[in-house]
Design a protein around this motif. Sequence first.
Motif, PDB file in Angstrom:
ATOM      1  N   GLY A  53       0.806  -1.204   0.000  1.00 26.38           N
ATOM      2  CA  GLY A  53       0.000   0.000   0.000  1.00 26.38           C
ATOM      3  C   GLY A  53       0.840   1.255   0.000  1.00 26.38           C
ATOM      4  N   ALA A  54       1.919   1.260   0.781  1.00 25.78           N
ATOM      5  CA  ALA A  54       2.787   2.437   0.848  1.00 25.78           C
ATOM      6  C   ALA A  54       3.444   2.710  -0.495  1.00 25.78           C
ATOM      7  N   GLY A  75      -4.707   6.811   3.597  1.00 24.65           N
ATOM      8  CA  GLY A  75      -4.325   5.715   2.706  1.00 24.65           C
ATOM      9  C   GLY A  75      -5.014   4.417   3.040  1.00 24.65           C
ATOM     10  N   ARG A  76      -5.249   4.156   4.328  1.00 26.61           N
ATOM     11  CA  ARG A  76      -5.881   2.891   4.700  1.00 26.61           C
ATOM     12  C   ARG A  76      -7.329   2.818   4.255  1.00 26.61           C
ATOM     13  N   ARG A  77      -7.924   3.961   3.938  1.00 26.42           N
ATOM     14  CA  ARG A  77      -9.312   3.945   3.472  1.00 26.42           C
ATOM     15  C   ARG A  77      -9.415   3.487   2.025  1.00 26.42           C
ATOM     16  N   PHE A  78      -8.323   3.675   1.271  1.00 23.90           N
ATOM     17  CA  PHE A  78      -8.393   3.395  -0.155  1.00 23.90           C
ATOM     18  C   PHE A  78      -7.450   2.277  -0.607  1.00 23.90           C
ATOM     19  N   VAL A  79      -6.417   1.996   0.171  1.00 24.53           N
ATOM     20  CA  VAL A  79      -5.383   1.066  -0.266  1.00 24.53           C
ATOM     21  C   VAL A  79      -5.260  -0.085   0.714  1.00 24.53           C
ATOM     22  N   ARG A  80      -5.262  -1.317   0.230  1.00 27.07           N
ATOM     23  CA  ARG A  80      -5.072  -2.493   1.058  1.00 27.07           C
ATOM     24  C   ARG A  80      -3.648  -3.001   0.890  1.00 27.07           C
ATOM     25  N   GLU A  81      -3.023  -3.401   1.985  1.00 27.22           N
ATOM     26  CA  GLU A  81      -1.699  -3.980   1.894  1.00 27.22           C
ATOM     27  C   GLU A  81      -1.810  -5.365   1.259  1.00 27.22           C
ATOM     28  N   ALA A  82      -1.031  -5.584   0.205  1.00 26.01           N
ATOM     29  CA  ALA A  82      -1.066  -6.867  -0.489  1.00 26.01           C
ATOM     30  C   ALA A  82       0.182  -7.696  -0.216  1.00 26.01           C
ATOM     31  N   ASP A  83       1.079  -7.229   0.632  1.00 27.12           N
ATOM     32  CA  ASP A  83       2.324  -7.951   0.878  1.00 27.12           C
ATOM     33  C   ASP A  83       2.610  -7.984   2.377  1.00 27.12           C
ATOM     34  N   PRO A  84       1.720  -8.537   3.178  1.00 32.92           N
ATOM     35  CA  PRO A  84       1.893  -8.496   4.624  1.00 32.92           C
ATOM     36  C   PRO A  84       3.111  -9.261   5.106  1.00 32.92           C
ATOM     37  N   ALA A  85       3.595 -10.208   4.311  1.00 34.93           N
ATOM     38  CA  ALA A  85       4.752 -10.999   4.728  1.00 34.93           C
ATOM     39  C   ALA A  85       6.065 -10.291   4.442  1.00 34.93           C
ATOM     40  N   GLY A  86       6.006  -9.153   3.755  1.00 33.41           N
ATOM     41  CA  GLY A  86       7.241  -8.428   3.483  1.00 33.41           C
ATOM     42  C   GLY A  86       8.048  -9.039   2.365  1.00 33.41           C
ATOM     43  N   ALA A  87       7.409  -9.683   1.382  1.00 33.65           N
ATOM     44  CA  ALA A  87       8.146 -10.329   0.302  1.00 33.65           C
ATOM     45  C   ALA A  87       8.661  -9.322  -0.713  1.00 33.65           C
ATOM     46  N   GLY A  88       8.113  -8.116  -0.725  1.00 30.98           N
ATOM     47  CA  GLY A  88       8.515  -7.109  -1.686  1.00 30.98           C
ATOM     48  C   GLY A  88       9.766  -6.391  -1.241  1.00 30.98           C
TER      49      GLY A  88
END
Length: 359
Positions: free
Chosen positions: A131-132, A209-222
Amino acid sequence: MPVRDPAPTETAPGPTGLGRALLRRVPLVGTLLGLGLAVWLVTTNDLGAVAAAFGRIGLLGLAAVVLIRIVIILLCGLAWARLLAGIARAETGAFLILRFVREGINVLLPVASVGGDVVGGRLLTFWGVTGALAAASILADLLIQAGTQALFALLGAVLLTQMEGEAAAALSGWVLRALAVAGLALAAFFSLQRLGAIRMIERRLASVGRRFVREADPAGAGPLPPAASVQDALDAVWGRGRLGHVLQSTLLHLLAWMIGSLEIAIVLACIGVEGVTLAEVLVIEALAQAIKSAAFPIPSGLGVQEGGFVVVGALFGIDAGTAIALSLAKRVPDVVLGLPALLVWQNLEARRTAVAPPA
């Protein structure tokens, strides 16, 4: 791996109820103002002349305009992709698709001209971009887009100074003064992104940002840790060794704006307007786009674009009816490409778990 919401974290207090209500009404008010201006322009001019000029464009002429617009949007999508090349795992195709979605939302829905960009950043997370980083890419892309449009407008103003007439001199002077103010605003926007000043408003940015963007990499693979801030992501986008990517993005945007002049050349040729030179076509496109961009709170520059073509076209002997028909022809791709883009957006929202990359 399905896209999951990030873990709950402390957020800064959001805008007041009154503030949110006012923000929601800005696009609506802008739409009503734009509609009023558009109706006024049409009713105060010869509607028959507008219809006759538009009819002379023909289906082939309109098809050519749509094809050129496809090229422009693809170039802008490539420019966005180059900003994240090497630091995001999303493929170029994702940026191309989402650039059409961004455009469709901006030109067809009653939102300010950045509403589609916010949605585009959110949808980018469906391809595994954090998201960031998605938010940072939108901020950087908007800065380059606005900067290159200002450069294109500057080219138009410089060309206009070489032309005779008091009206041309007055308009070029107005544009140059407006660009000076825009340059200061863009420099401030760039400073916020590069000098870390944005950290002072990081909590507010994260809340929005949290209202519009979802984190898609919670495991930190990016390339960034899951807890990375928008400022960290901006540092990655603008960081050392990224100058080549930024220059590529800038040149692609400039090329896109230049190609947009072909739309005007084709429409004027189809209508039968003669004697308009390449330099004059560049001036018409550059200044009309600058006027439209200055009215970004009005969705799709409704009415403002038409007024811009009338004002600038008059400098080159283009009557108001032809100028309005020219503007309407440039809106045909908005509908032809925008409607499918909105359908793609809804499809992505409905199938986000299928779009998200496997674990």
